[in-house]
Motif scaffolding. Structure first.
Motif, PDB file in Angstrom:
ATOM      1  N   SER A  56       0.656  -1.295   0.365  1.00 31.94           N
ATOM      2  CA  SER A  56      -0.005  -0.009   0.165  1.00 31.94           C
ATOM      3  C   SER A  56       0.890   1.158  -0.297  1.00 31.94           C
ATOM      4  CB  SER A  56      -0.643   0.003   1.782  1.00 31.94           C
ATOM      5  OG  SER A  56      -1.621   1.181   1.231  1.00 31.94           O
ATOM      6  N   LEU A  57       0.336   2.205  -0.944  1.00 35.73           N
ATOM      7  CA  LEU A  57       1.378   3.093  -1.100  1.00 35.73           C
ATOM      8  C   LEU A  57       0.553   4.376  -0.559  1.00 35.73           C
ATOM      9  CD1 LEU A  57       4.629   4.599  -2.306  1.00 35.73           C
ATOM     10  CD2 LEU A  57       2.684   4.475  -4.582  1.00 35.73           C
ATOM     11  N   LYS A  58       1.236   5.246   0.303  1.00 35.11           N
ATOM     12  CA  LYS A  58       1.386   6.718   0.944  1.00 35.11           C
ATOM     13  C   LYS A  58       2.594   7.470   0.140  1.00 35.11           C
ATOM     14  CE  LYS A  58       0.477   9.194   5.212  1.00 35.11           C
ATOM     15  NZ  LYS A  58       0.130   9.341   6.042  1.00 35.11           N
ATOM     16  N   VAL A  59       1.708   8.398  -0.080  1.00 34.80           N
ATOM     17  CA  VAL A  59       3.101  10.146  -0.937  1.00 34.80           C
ATOM     18  C   VAL A  59       2.308  10.967  -0.127  1.00 34.80           C
ATOM     19  CG1 VAL A  59       4.281  10.730  -2.638  1.00 34.80           C
ATOM     20  CG2 VAL A  59       3.060   8.322  -2.865  1.00 34.80           C
ATOM     21  N   THR A  60       3.766  11.306   0.183  1.00 38.79           N
ATOM     22  CA  THR A  60       3.609  12.965   0.740  1.00 38.79           C
ATOM     23  C   THR A  60       4.336  13.887  -0.005  1.00 38.79           C
ATOM     24  OG1 THR A  60       3.113  11.986   3.340  1.00 38.79           O
ATOM     25  CG2 THR A  60       3.604  13.913   2.760  1.00 38.79           C
ATOM     26  N   THR A  61       4.035  15.144   0.356  1.00 39.83           N
ATOM     27  CA  THR A  61       5.085  16.229  -0.781  1.00 39.83           C
ATOM     28  C   THR A  61       5.736  16.697   0.554  1.00 39.83           C
ATOM     29  OG1 THR A  61       3.121  17.714  -0.892  1.00 39.83           O
ATOM     30  CG2 THR A  61       3.482  16.461  -2.850  1.00 39.83           C
ATOM     31  N   VAL A  62       6.651  17.817   0.378  1.00 37.60           N
ATOM     32  CA  VAL A  62       6.648  18.081   1.341  1.00 37.60           C
ATOM     33  C   VAL A  62       6.983  19.401   0.666  1.00 37.60           C
ATOM     34  CG1 VAL A  62       9.277  18.804   2.876  1.00 37.60           C
ATOM     35  CG2 VAL A  62       7.578  16.661   3.218  1.00 37.60           C
ATOM     36  N   ASP A  63       7.219  20.937   1.192  1.00 38.05           N
ATOM     37  CA  ASP A  63       7.642  21.646   1.061  1.00 38.05           C
ATOM     38  C   ASP A  63       9.209  22.208   0.819  1.00 38.05           C
ATOM     39  OD1 ASP A  63       7.927  24.689  -0.128  1.00 38.05           O
ATOM     40  OD2 ASP A  63       6.403  25.463   0.621  1.00 38.05           O
TER      41      ASP A  63
END
Length: 260
Positions: A56-63
């Protein structure tokens, strides 16, 4: 978590391990996907595995222009991509690649051995950077010649992807780079992939049909701004406010592959 979760794929019922991939956010709005090539490459690798239900894939963006406090606490000055597997954070690109290959369920299937393909795509991106820095026809010709070799390989092999009719790690590496060549090359130096490279365009057409690419692909504006920042150029206000666009059109007819 630290910023916007932009994609989740696969089941979340505990039957498969959850992998989190932290990627750089857009340098325009700080929320959507940024134009980091390695981030997209590993996003594509993991998305393919999530489609196969091995993870299961979770993708999180960080500024990274304004990293949140918990990111700085956990990772200090480390830049994404960062892979988190069962609480273990993998921080370096080579280690992330090795972890996907060795430790993520199904990952070994993505990493095929093909020395011809590996050597053919490894220096492609450096030629784009030279084109953008030097802005002369000699460098553009070198990039075109490199693309011609990739086109010739695809034509000779007659496969949908680089090593066969299923995607592998080399496709996840090549296609983001082709997108940068297409978008940034056109914007900065009016470079275009020749329409005579029919096998290459057919390859790109197939890639544009895949969720693994479209879900991970940054907007044209983010690719352009990525290189503007490298050249110390500022994005104009109207560009910042533009609705994100994604170049996926194909300038040649690829519906009927050339018959030998």
């Amino acid at each position: 978590m630290m910023s916007d979760e932009i994609a989740e794929n696969g089941t979340a019922n505990g039957d498969v391990p959850e992998i989190e991939l932290i990627i750089k956010a857009s340098t325009i709005d700080g929320r959507r996907k940024g134009a980091c090539l390695f981030c997209q490459e590993y996003f594509m690798d993991l998305y393919l595995l999530a489609e196969l239900k091995t993870i299961s894939l979770k993708v999180t963006t960080v500024d990274m222009q304004k990293p949140p406090p918990d990111f700085r606490t956990n990772f200090e000055a480390t830049h994404p991509p960062i892979l988190i597997d069962n609480g273990l954070a993998i921080l370096e690109n080579e280690k992330i690649e090795r972890h996907i290959m060795k430790s993520v369920p199904g990952g070994h299937n993505l990493f095929v051995q093909d020395k011809e393909v590996a050597s053919l795509i490894e220096n492609l991106y450096s030629k784009l950077k030279l084109v953008l820095v030097r802005k002369d026809e000699h460098k553009s010709a070198a990039l075109r010649a490199h693309l011609a070799r990739i086109d010739a390989l695809l034509e000779r092999r007659g496969t949908r992807f680089l090593t066969g009719d299923t995607m592998c790690c080399f496709d996840c590496e090549l296609m983001p780079r082709l997108q940068h060549i297409r978008v940034a090359g056109k914007y900065f130096v009016d470079f275009e992939i020749p329409t005579s490279f029919r096998a290459l365009w057919r390859y790109m057409y197939h890639m544009y049909q895949l969720d693994a690419f479209t879900q991970s692909c940054p907007a044209d504006q983010d690719i352009i701004n990525h290189y503007k920042l490298q050249q110390a150029l500022k994005m104009k206000k109207h560009e910042e406010l533009e609705t994100p666009t994604f170049t996926t059109s194909i300038p040649v007819d690829v519906n009927e592959p050339n018959e030998q």
